[in-house]
Design an enzyme around this catalytic site. Structure first.
Site, PDB file in Angstrom:
ATOM      1  N   ALA A 234       0.838  -1.185   0.000  1.00  0.00           N
ATOM      2  CA  ALA A 234       0.000   0.000   0.000  1.00  0.00           C
ATOM      3  C   ALA A 234       0.879   1.243   0.000  1.00  0.00           C
ATOM      4  CB  ALA A 234      -0.923   0.006   1.219  1.00  0.00           C
TER       5      ALA A 234
ATOM      6  N   GLY B  76      -0.004  -5.550   0.201  1.00  0.00           N
ATOM      7  CA  GLY B  76      -1.109  -5.598  -0.752  1.00  0.00           C
ATOM      8  C   GLY B  76      -0.761  -6.272  -2.057  1.00  0.00           C
TER       9      GLY B  76
END
Length: 262
Positions: free
Chosen positions: A66, A111
């Protein structure tokens, strides 16, 4: 449609989405999530697309996690919404009626690993690095990583990766069952496209049925899973593709599948 944070292409019934923020190692932010969500809707709604490939632009990263700068400016409620947004979008990948393949060409951290785990399977470059390092920031994975990883490699291995935040290289990801195949960086996309092309030649109804029964059946006990398989078999049997497949077999020719999902 033009995008700024992803590249979206369709060729030979295969869609490819490139995460495209190379200066940020393709880090996930709200803008990228919005574009990815739109592209996934386009994939779902285009009946000509039979396989989706997810990969990263550039040669360094699939997705390095992220966007920490954006994340650091969020209050707890905004962070929770950001987590839920990512979960919903990655679940959309998992729930597509077509197979999705992750081509992990570099760093797949946080992520990035979570995006790859939402695909049906992963091919990795020898340069690929997987990990869920959120614990080193005082956080935990928030886009489904704790759940998908534990279901894939088992609770103990998932706990070790999440608790330590340590990264693993492609060969270890192969050993753990995270990656299906490890390729040289030069041949990764060639190998992924070879498999995608093989899959794209199969019937859409049977592919969807196979994907659904594996995903839903393995979340249940064996008896229930077999019942789910039984229903999927019946649905596939009444499709045009089943008629074409069985007829082609008896006529000793290659089948040409044209069945649709609706």
């Amino acid at each position: 449609m033009s995008f700024e944070n992803i590249i979206f292409t369709v060729e030979n019934n295969i869609a490819t989405i490139f995460f495209n923020r190379p200066k940020a190692l393709n880090a996930l932010n709200n803008a990228l999530f919005d574009e990815l969500n739109t592209a996934l809707d386009m994939v779902r709604d285009d009946s000509s697309i039979r396989v989706l490939i997810l990969t990263g632009a550039g040669d360094k990263a699939f997705v390095a996690g992220a966007d920490i700068l954006e994340l650091s400016q969020m209050n707890p409620l905004q962070a929770k919404f950001f987590s839920r947004k990512g979960q919903k979008i990655f679940s959309k990948i998992e729930d597509l009626p077509i197979p999705a393949i992750a081509a992990v060409n570099g760093f797949a951290l946080g992520g990035g690993s979570e995006a790859a785990l939402a695909c049906d399977f992963i091919y990795a470059s020898e340069k690929a690095v997987f990990g869920l390092p959120e614990i080193t920031l005082g956080l935990i994975p928030g886009f489904g990583g704790t759940q998908r990883l534990a279901r894939l490699v088992g609770k103990n291995r998932a706990k070790e990766m999440v608790f330590t935040g340590k990264n693993i290289r492609a060969d270890k990801a192969l050993e753990y069952g995270i990656a299906n195949k490890v390729c040289s960086p030069e041949t990764l996309m060639e190998e992924v496209l070879k498999t995608a092309t093989l899959i794209a030649a199969k019937g859409k109804v049977s592919l969807r049925a196979a994907k659904e029964v594996i995903q839903n059946g393995t979340a249940a006990d064996l008896e229930t899973g077999c019942r789910i398989e039984n229903d999927g078999f019946g649905i596939a049997m009444v499709s045009e593709d089943a008629k074409e497949g069985t007829t082609a077999f008896l006529e000793k020719r290659k089948p040409v599948f044209k069945g649709e999902l609706n």
